[in-house]
Design a protein around this motif. Structure first.
Motif, short mmCIF file in Angstrom:
data_model
loop_
_atom_site.label_atom_id
_atom_site.label_comp_id
_atom_site.label_asym_id
_atom_site.label_seq_id
_atom_site.Cartn_x
_atom_site.Cartn_y
_atom_site.Cartn_z
N LEU A 39 1.21 -0.90 -0.20
CA LEU A 39 -0.30 -0.22 -0.09
C LEU A 39 1.15 1.30 -0.17
CD1 LEU A 39 -2.49 -0.75 2.99
CD2 LEU A 39 -3.43 -0.99 -0.17
N VAL A 40 1.96 1.27 1.14
CA VAL A 40 3.03 2.19 0.84
C VAL A 40 3.44 2.42 -0.48
CG1 VAL A 40 4.88 3.63 1.99
CG2 VAL A 40 3.05 2.82 3.24
N GLY A 41 4.08 1.62 -1.14
CA GLY A 41 4.68 1.73 -2.34
C GLY A 41 3.56 2.14 -3.78
N GLU A 42 2.20 1.65 -3.49
CA GLU A 42 0.95 2.55 -4.42
C GLU A 42 1.52 4.24 -3.84
OE1 GLU A 42 -2.84 0.27 -3.22
OE2 GLU A 42 -2.20 -0.06 -5.69
N ARG A 43 1.72 4.74 -2.86
CA ARG A 43 1.17 5.97 -2.21
C ARG A 43 2.18 6.62 -2.85
NH1 ARG A 43 -2.40 2.43 -1.42
NH2 ARG A 43 -3.80 3.57 0.40
N LEU A 44 3.19 5.98 -2.55
CA LEU A 44 4.75 7.00 -3.02
C LEU A 44 5.18 7.31 -4.71
CD1 LEU A 44 7.54 7.30 -2.97
CD2 LEU A 44 8.47 4.91 -2.04
N ALA A 45 4.39 5.79 -5.14
CA ALA A 45 4.93 5.56 -6.82
C ALA A 45 4.53 7.38 -7.90
CB ALA A 45 3.86 4.83 -7.86
N GLY A 104 11.86 3.69 -3.68
CA GLY A 104 11.61 4.40 -5.39
C GLY A 104 12.03 4.93 -5.73
N VAL A 105 12.75 5.00 -7.17
CA VAL A 105 13.76 5.54 -7.48
C VAL A 105 13.05 7.03 -7.80
CG1 VAL A 105 15.34 5.49 -9.20
CG2 VAL A 105 14.66 3.60 -8.22
N HIS A 106 13.32 7.76 -7.24
CA HIS A 106 13.23 9.76 -7.46
C HIS A 106 14.13 10.08 -9.18
CE1 HIS A 106 11.83 13.50 -6.69
NE2 HIS A 106 12.34 13.96 -6.25
N GLU A 107 14.81 9.64 -8.64
CA GLU A 107 15.99 10.31 -10.29
C GLU A 107 17.57 9.31 -10.76
OE1 GLU A 107 19.15 13.62 -9.43
OE2 GLU A 107 17.61 14.49 -9.37
N GLY A 108 17.45 9.84 -11.63
CA GLY A 108 18.55 8.26 -11.67
C GLY A 108 17.99 6.72 -11.95
N GLU A 109 19.20 5.80 -11.93
CA GLU A 109 19.02 4.40 -11.29
C GLU A 109 19.84 3.91 -10.29
OE1 GLU A 109 19.26 3.09 -15.73
OE2 GLU A 109 20.85 2.28 -14.94
N GLU A 110 18.59 2.75 -9.60
CA GLU A 110 19.77 2.39 -8.36
C GLU A 110 20.07 0.24 -9.13
OE1 GLU A 110 18.53 4.24 -4.50
OE2 GLU A 110 18.15 1.92 -5.32
N HIS A 111 21.44 -0.06 -9.16
CA HIS A 111 21.39 -1.38 -9.05
C HIS A 111 21.10 -1.93 -7.90
CE1 HIS A 111 22.65 -1.02 -13.29
NE2 HIS A 111 22.58 0.55 -13.24
N GLU A 112 20.15 -2.74 -8.03
CA GLU A 112 20.09 -3.65 -6.60
C GLU A 112 20.41 -5.40 -6.99
OE1 GLU A 112 16.53 -4.90 -3.61
OE2 GLU A 112 16.56 -4.38 -5.54
N GLY A 140 11.43 6.08 -10.75
CA GLY A 140 9.81 5.76 -11.01
C GLY A 140 9.57 4.46 -10.67
N ALA A 141 10.37 3.30 -10.93
CA ALA A 141 10.54 2.17 -10.41
C ALA A 141 9.96 2.31 -8.78
CB ALA A 141 11.98 1.51 -10.33
N VAL A 142 9.04 1.22 -8.09
CA VAL A 142 8.74 0.70 -7.03
C VAL A 142 9.38 -0.28 -6.28
CG1 VAL A 142 7.61 1.27 -4.93
CG2 VAL A 142 7.44 3.23 -6.43
N CYS A 143 9.75 -1.01 -5.17
CA CYS A 143 9.99 -2.16 -4.81
C CYS A 143 9.72 -2.18 -2.99
CB CYS A 143 11.27 -2.62 -5.42
SG CYS A 143 12.24 -1.86 -4.05
N GLY A 144 9.32 -3.12 -2.84
CA GLY A 144 8.85 -2.75 -1.13
C GLY A 144 9.35 -4.32 -1.00
N PHE A 145 9.48 -4.43 0.50
CA PHE A 145 9.75 -5.87 0.99
C PHE A 145 9.32 -5.57 2.62
CE2 PHE A 145 13.91 -3.83 0.50
CZ PHE A 145 14.27 -3.54 1.37
N ALA A 146 9.56 -7.13 3.13
CA ALA A 146 9.56 -6.57 4.73
C ALA A 146 10.07 -8.59 5.45
CB ALA A 146 7.85 -7.25 4.93
N PRO A 147 11.64 -8.06 6.14
CA PRO A 147 12.48 -9.17 6.83
C PRO A 147 11.64 -10.93 7.13
CG PRO A 147 12.06 -6.99 7.83
CD PRO A 147 11.14 -6.94 7.10
N PRO A 148 11.42 -11.36 7.09
CA PRO A 148 13.11 -12.09 6.65
C PRO A 148 13.11 -12.01 4.94
CG PRO A 148 12.02 -13.87 7.29
CD PRO A 148 10.97 -13.10 6.88
N GLY A 149 14.44 -11.83 4.29
CA GLY A 149 14.70 -12.42 3.07
C GLY A 149 15.01 -10.74 2.47
N ASP A 150 15.11 -10.43 3.50
CA ASP A 150 15.35 -8.99 3.00
C ASP A 150 17.02 -8.20 2.62
OD1 ASP A 150 15.36 -8.99 5.43
OD2 ASP A 150 15.61 -6.91 5.01
#
Length: 189
Positions: A39-45, A104-112, A140-150
């Motif tokens: 839900l937070v990701g939807e609000r951020l995008a 969420g990426v606001h400017e440029g890009e992130e590698h993960e 513009g990309a958004v991703c979310g996660f919750a521990p464990p496995g992050d």
């Protein structure tokens, strides 16, 4: 993993105030961490890439390491909004988090690069990390996660600045960082 943190009664923008209210509503539902992150990701995008989200000061980097600007910490500790500014080549260590997180990426890009922890075996082997996924997150990309496995590492592989907005289910102003643990086990990449 320590990063310079800027937190004071910083100037805010109308758009940031709207984002805070939207996140407050989503977090206030009291849902499980994975659903809250969604839900937070939807609000951020819709706010990513908007010129009026951050002030010029909140876009400043640090030549030594990526820089964290705390934009908002909710009074009850239920969430924080942070801008991370990455100059070319800057990266995190391999780490996980204290709470759910949305980026969420606001400017440029992130590698993960994401990892899975393989525990030590009963026969005396050592724990190690196995890379499971490499992702390039554009503006513009958004991703979310919750521990464990992050478990992951993030970096700016571009030749220009990158800025990402991170929303955590914790009070980052009080904690200083969202990192729960830095992993120094052998990693296959």
């Amino acid at each position: 993993m320590t990063t310079p943190t800027t937190h004071r009664a910083a100037r805010t923008t109308e758009r940031l105030d709207t984002l805070v209210a939207d996140v407050r509503e989503a977090v206030g539902r009291g849902l499980p961490p994975d659903l809250t992150a969604y839900l937070v990701g939807e609000r951020l995008a819709p706010h990513l890439g908007a010129a009026d989200l951050l002030t010029d000061e909140q876009c400043e980097g640090d030549p030594e390491r990526y820089r964290q600007h705390v934009l908002h910490a909710e009074h009850d500790g239920s969430f924080s909004i942070v801008a991370l500014v990455w100059l070319p080549g800057q990266r995190t260590s391999i780490h996980d988090h204290v709470s759910w997180c949305v980026t969420g990426v606001h400017e440029g890009e992130e590698h993960e690069r994401r990892y899975r922890l393989v525990p030590a075996t009963e026969t005396g082997g050592t724990a190690r990390l196995v890379a499971t996924d490499d992702v390039v997150n554009p503006r513009g990309a958004v991703c979310g996660f919750a521990p464990p496995g992050d478990i992951h590492r993030v970096w700016n592989a571009c030749t220009s600045r990158a800025i990402s907005i991170h929303i955590y289910g914790a009070d980052i102003a009080r904690l200083g960082s969202s990192v729960r643990r830095v992993y120094e086990f052998p990693a296959d990449r």
